[in-house]
Design a protein around this motif. Sequence first.
Motif, PDB file in Angstrom:
ATOM      1  N   MET A   1     -51.745  75.925  -0.006  1.00  0.00           N
ATOM      2  CA  MET A   1     -52.212  75.912  -1.390  1.00  0.00           C
ATOM      3  C   MET A   1     -52.687  77.309  -1.825  1.00  0.00           C
ATOM      4  SD  MET A   1     -55.011  73.278  -2.910  1.00  0.00           S
ATOM      5  CE  MET A   1     -53.982  71.851  -3.040  1.00  0.00           C
ATOM      6  N   PRO A   2     -52.256  77.760  -3.012  1.00  0.00           N
ATOM      7  CA  PRO A   2     -52.742  79.056  -3.507  1.00  0.00           C
ATOM      8  C   PRO A   2     -54.275  79.057  -3.630  1.00  0.00           C
ATOM      9  CG  PRO A   2     -50.939  78.245  -4.859  1.00  0.00           C
ATOM     10  CD  PRO A   2     -51.315  77.138  -3.934  1.00  0.00           C
ATOM     11  N   LEU A   3     -54.863  80.221  -3.468  1.00  0.00           N
ATOM     12  CA  LEU A   3     -56.316  80.353  -3.389  1.00  0.00           C
ATOM     13  C   LEU A   3     -57.085  79.709  -4.554  1.00  0.00           C
ATOM     14  CD1 LEU A   3     -58.375  81.583  -1.446  1.00  0.00           C
ATOM     15  CD2 LEU A   3     -58.381  83.628  -2.886  1.00  0.00           C
ATOM     16  N   LYS A   4     -56.596  79.974  -5.765  1.00  0.00           N
ATOM     17  CA  LYS A   4     -57.303  79.454  -6.944  1.00  0.00           C
ATOM     18  C   LYS A   4     -57.306  77.930  -6.957  1.00  0.00           C
ATOM     19  CE  LYS A   4     -58.066  82.182 -11.023  1.00  0.00           C
ATOM     20  NZ  LYS A   4     -57.571  82.636 -12.308  1.00  0.00           N
ATOM     21  N   GLU A   5     -56.113  77.378  -6.704  1.00  0.00           N
ATOM     22  CA  GLU A   5     -55.981  75.908  -6.665  1.00  0.00           C
ATOM     23  C   GLU A   5     -56.849  75.327  -5.553  1.00  0.00           C
ATOM     24  OE1 GLU A   5     -52.187  73.745  -6.674  1.00  0.00           O
ATOM     25  OE2 GLU A   5     -51.338  75.570  -7.558  1.00  0.00           O
TER      26      GLU A   5
ATOM     27  N   GLU B   1     -59.642  76.472  -4.387  1.00  0.00           N
ATOM     28  CA  GLU B   1     -61.061  76.450  -4.761  1.00  0.00           C
ATOM     29  C   GLU B   1     -61.377  75.225  -5.621  1.00  0.00           C
ATOM     30  OE1 GLU B   1     -61.752  81.289  -4.666  1.00  0.00           O
ATOM     31  OE2 GLU B   1     -61.815  80.239  -6.607  1.00  0.00           O
ATOM     32  N   THR B   2     -60.487  74.963  -6.565  1.00  0.00           N
ATOM     33  CA  THR B   2     -60.678  73.793  -7.440  1.00  0.00           C
ATOM     34  C   THR B   2     -60.612  72.506  -6.615  1.00  0.00           C
ATOM     35  OG1 THR B   2     -59.367  75.072  -8.993  1.00  0.00           O
ATOM     36  CG2 THR B   2     -59.886  72.816  -9.637  1.00  0.00           C
ATOM     37  N   PHE B   3     -59.636  72.495  -5.725  1.00  0.00           N
ATOM     38  CA  PHE B   3     -59.426  71.331  -4.860  1.00  0.00           C
ATOM     39  C   PHE B   3     -60.676  71.046  -4.025  1.00  0.00           C
ATOM     40  CE2 PHE B   3     -57.934  69.077  -1.129  1.00  0.00           C
ATOM     41  CZ  PHE B   3     -56.893  68.282  -1.574  1.00  0.00           C
ATOM     42  N   GLU B   4     -61.233  72.085  -3.451  1.00  0.00           N
ATOM     43  CA  GLU B   4     -62.398  71.917  -2.584  1.00  0.00           C
ATOM     44  C   GLU B   4     -63.655  71.524  -3.353  1.00  0.00           C
ATOM     45  OE1 GLU B   4     -62.289  75.501  -0.213  1.00  0.00           O
ATOM     46  OE2 GLU B   4     -61.081  74.496   1.311  1.00  0.00           O
ATOM     47  N   LYS B   5     -63.744  72.007  -4.602  1.00  0.00           N
ATOM     48  CA  LYS B   5     -64.881  71.596  -5.426  1.00  0.00           C
ATOM     49  C   LYS B   5     -64.813  70.094  -5.661  1.00  0.00           C
ATOM     50  CE  LYS B   5     -66.166  75.702  -7.993  1.00  0.00           C
ATOM     51  NZ  LYS B   5     -65.880  76.466  -9.193  1.00  0.00           N
ATOM     52  N   LYS B   6     -63.577  69.634  -5.944  1.00  0.00           N
ATOM     53  CA  LYS B   6     -63.375  68.210  -6.193  1.00  0.00           C
ATOM     54  C   LYS B   6     -63.700  67.385  -4.934  1.00  0.00           C
ATOM     55  CE  LYS B   6     -60.251  65.131  -8.573  1.00  0.00           C
ATOM     56  NZ  LYS B   6     -58.901  64.775  -8.930  1.00  0.00           N
ATOM     57  N   LEU B   7     -63.369  67.959  -3.834  1.00  0.00           N
ATOM     58  CA  LEU B   7     -63.643  67.291  -2.546  1.00  0.00           C
ATOM     59  C   LEU B   7     -65.139  67.049  -2.358  1.00  0.00           C
ATOM     60  CD1 LEU B   7     -61.612  68.866   0.429  1.00  0.00           C
ATOM     61  CD2 LEU B   7     -61.690  66.486  -0.265  1.00  0.00           C
ATOM     62  N   ILE B   8     -65.924  68.052  -2.809  1.00  0.00           N
ATOM     63  CA  ILE B   8     -67.377  67.956  -2.641  1.00  0.00           C
ATOM     64  C   ILE B   8     -67.988  66.941  -3.604  1.00  0.00           C
ATOM     65  CG2 ILE B   8     -69.559  69.261  -2.839  1.00  0.00           C
ATOM     66  CD1 ILE B   8     -67.891  71.750  -1.919  1.00  0.00           C
ATOM     67  N   TYR B   9     -67.524  66.975  -4.841  1.00  0.00           N
ATOM     68  CA  TYR B   9     -68.188  66.152  -5.862  1.00  0.00           C
ATOM     69  C   TYR B   9     -67.556  64.782  -6.095  1.00  0.00           C
ATOM     70  CZ  TYR B   9     -70.683  70.462  -6.752  1.00  0.00           C
ATOM     71  OH  TYR B   9     -71.443  71.583  -6.594  1.00  0.00           O
ATOM     72  N   ASP B  10     -66.323  64.598  -5.648  1.00  0.00           N
ATOM     73  CA  ASP B  10     -65.641  63.327  -5.925  1.00  0.00           C
ATOM     74  C   ASP B  10     -65.392  62.589  -4.610  1.00  0.00           C
ATOM     75  OD1 ASP B  10     -63.915  61.303  -6.531  1.00  0.00           O
ATOM     76  OD2 ASP B  10     -62.664  62.486  -7.893  1.00  0.00           O
ATOM     77  N   SER B  11     -66.247  61.600  -4.338  1.00  0.00           N
ATOM     78  CA  SER B  11     -66.149  60.926  -3.036  1.00  0.00           C
ATOM     79  C   SER B  11     -64.850  60.118  -2.884  1.00  0.00           C
ATOM     80  CB  SER B  11     -67.363  60.026  -2.810  1.00  0.00           C
ATOM     81  OG  SER B  11     -67.382  59.027  -3.789  1.00  0.00           O
ATOM     82  N   SER B  12     -64.358  59.562  -3.987  1.00  0.00           N
ATOM     83  CA  SER B  12     -63.119  58.777  -3.855  1.00  0.00           C
ATOM     84  C   SER B  12     -61.941  59.734  -3.567  1.00  0.00           C
ATOM     85  CB  SER B  12     -62.845  57.951  -5.115  1.00  0.00           C
ATOM     86  OG  SER B  12     -62.443  58.783  -6.164  1.00  0.00           O
TER      87      SER B  12
ATOM     88  N   ILE C   1     -52.205  67.049  -1.699  1.00  0.00           N
ATOM     89  CA  ILE C   1     -53.024  66.954  -0.473  1.00  0.00           C
ATOM     90  C   ILE C   1     -52.269  67.552   0.718  1.00  0.00           C
ATOM     91  CG2 ILE C   1     -54.164  65.359   1.135  1.00  0.00           C
ATOM     92  CD1 ILE C   1     -54.635  63.468  -1.269  1.00  0.00           C
ATOM     93  N   ASP C   2     -50.980  67.246   0.801  1.00  0.00           N
ATOM     94  CA  ASP C   2     -50.179  67.825   1.890  1.00  0.00           C
ATOM     95  C   ASP C   2     -50.219  69.344   1.863  1.00  0.00           C
ATOM     96  OD1 ASP C   2     -49.494  65.419   2.945  1.00  0.00           O
ATOM     97  OD2 ASP C   2     -47.440  65.375   2.162  1.00  0.00           O
ATOM     98  N   SER C   3     -50.118  69.862   0.658  1.00  0.00           N
ATOM     99  CA  SER C   3     -50.117  71.312   0.501  1.00  0.00           C
ATOM    100  C   SER C   3     -51.454  71.893   0.967  1.00  0.00           C
ATOM    101  CB  SER C   3     -49.851  71.638  -0.974  1.00  0.00           C
ATOM    102  OG  SER C   3     -50.202  72.949  -1.244  1.00  0.00           O
ATOM    103  N   TYR C   4     -52.535  71.197   0.613  1.00  0.00           N
ATOM    104  CA  TYR C   4     -53.872  71.656   1.020  1.00  0.00           C
ATOM    105  C   TYR C   4     -54.038  71.564   2.544  1.00  0.00           C
ATOM    106  CZ  TYR C   4     -58.908  71.711   1.820  1.00  0.00           C
ATOM    107  OH  TYR C   4     -60.161  72.005   2.315  1.00  0.00           O
TER     108      TYR C   4
END
Lengths: 205, 259
Positions: free
Chosen positions: B20-24, B26-37, B12-15
Amino acid sequence: MKKKKIHLSDLQVVKAIQSGDKLDESIWYLYDRYYEELELFLFKNGGTKQDAEDVFQEGITRFIKVVLSGKFRFEATIKTYLFTAWVNHWGYLNKKRGKDKERDENYYYGNLQSSKTVLKDIEESEREELTLKFFDNIGDKCKDVLYAFYYQGLSYKEMISRFPGYSDEQVLRNKKHACIKKLKSLVKENNKAKNWLKKLLLKTV
Amino acid sequence: MKNINSEMIELIDSYLAGRMPLKEKETFEKKLIYDSSFYTKVEEQRQIQGLIRLKARDEEINSIVADIHRNYFMKNNRVVFKKNFNKISTIAASIAFVLIGVGLFETTTSDLSAIADGLRPYEARSLRSSGVVSTLEEEMNAIYLENDFRESINFFKENKSLSDNPKALFLVGNSYLELGDNTRAIDSFEKAIYINKRNASTAFLDKSEWYLAHAYLKENEIEKAKKLFKKIKSDPQHFYYDKVSTYMMLQLKLLSARD
């Protein structure tokens, strides 16, 4: 070394504080420009020289915090802000000492009564600082590590050279996580801080 | 707040720091959208970071101001206030200008002299016949005696302990007056008077009142001047009691009415 006299407008002072550029010079300027007036004000209101120095320092500090929080919007002059902070702090000190001295209504106070917004900003800033006191329980070592990482933006490598007590990056990383955990638990224990944090961070971070 | 493990904090700090590298990312942000916790955890960490920065900033400001404060009040390290001094003119001439220039009433030379008489620059006396000066107050007096008004002001400002000394305040007030800085002269005389009042003392009190009254006149603060002259006139024990003539009071009254 004596400082050279400078002339700064309110806008220049505020910009210097916000950007951090020439911050020291701006503070020196505020001391030059207003200290004597404040000293006279306090003498007139039963204060001592030490009171004047203490109250002045508090007012300047408060003003800078108000500016950095983005609440200074040029609705009042710097002088009004400073005198509001000083009068407010002087009132607080007198209350603390059990005195309720009459203020010199002919001086600045009368003029300050119209500055309710300013007073509100200053009181809010004071409340914020008071609320942040709980943070001190985290200890100096944690503060050093967290400030270095999150405020100064240092990498673990840079932190190792600054804090020789940590043998490698992993030790430092562990320390940082332990400190975060401790801080979260302090926030959790402190309802006031928890609520305030949410409210404040939405606005300022 | 919920506990999250070390790896998660690092991620999270890296983000949040934008490292955070671009690919990571994108994955991170997808998780942010779909995973409320997950979103809640990121938000909590963002708040904690904000809190740390706020506290660090507060402490930094306290420290900067404290350093400057210390330096400012350190002996011989205070900024010397150098005002753009106005052309030196005698107080008598200024008063004559005020009275005549505004054309309020006809005034003869002798009438004006009633005011001008008291407006001569203060002449300090040497405190020690040996010429040896031992205290800051005496040193300042010696500088003032030399008519070096700027130096007198500098000396006052550089010696913090003089700032609540009524005599020093009186002398610095006269120095300002001599250099045409009436506002600071008024501040100095007022301070000398208030310190006397506070300490229930009378050191240079009469003199401060007398010169303050004239400084008010120079600043065209007729009401304040009138009040002070009236006070002097009402006190036979006042050092300058005899200097305030009835005619002078009348002049002030007229000026005041016209004002």
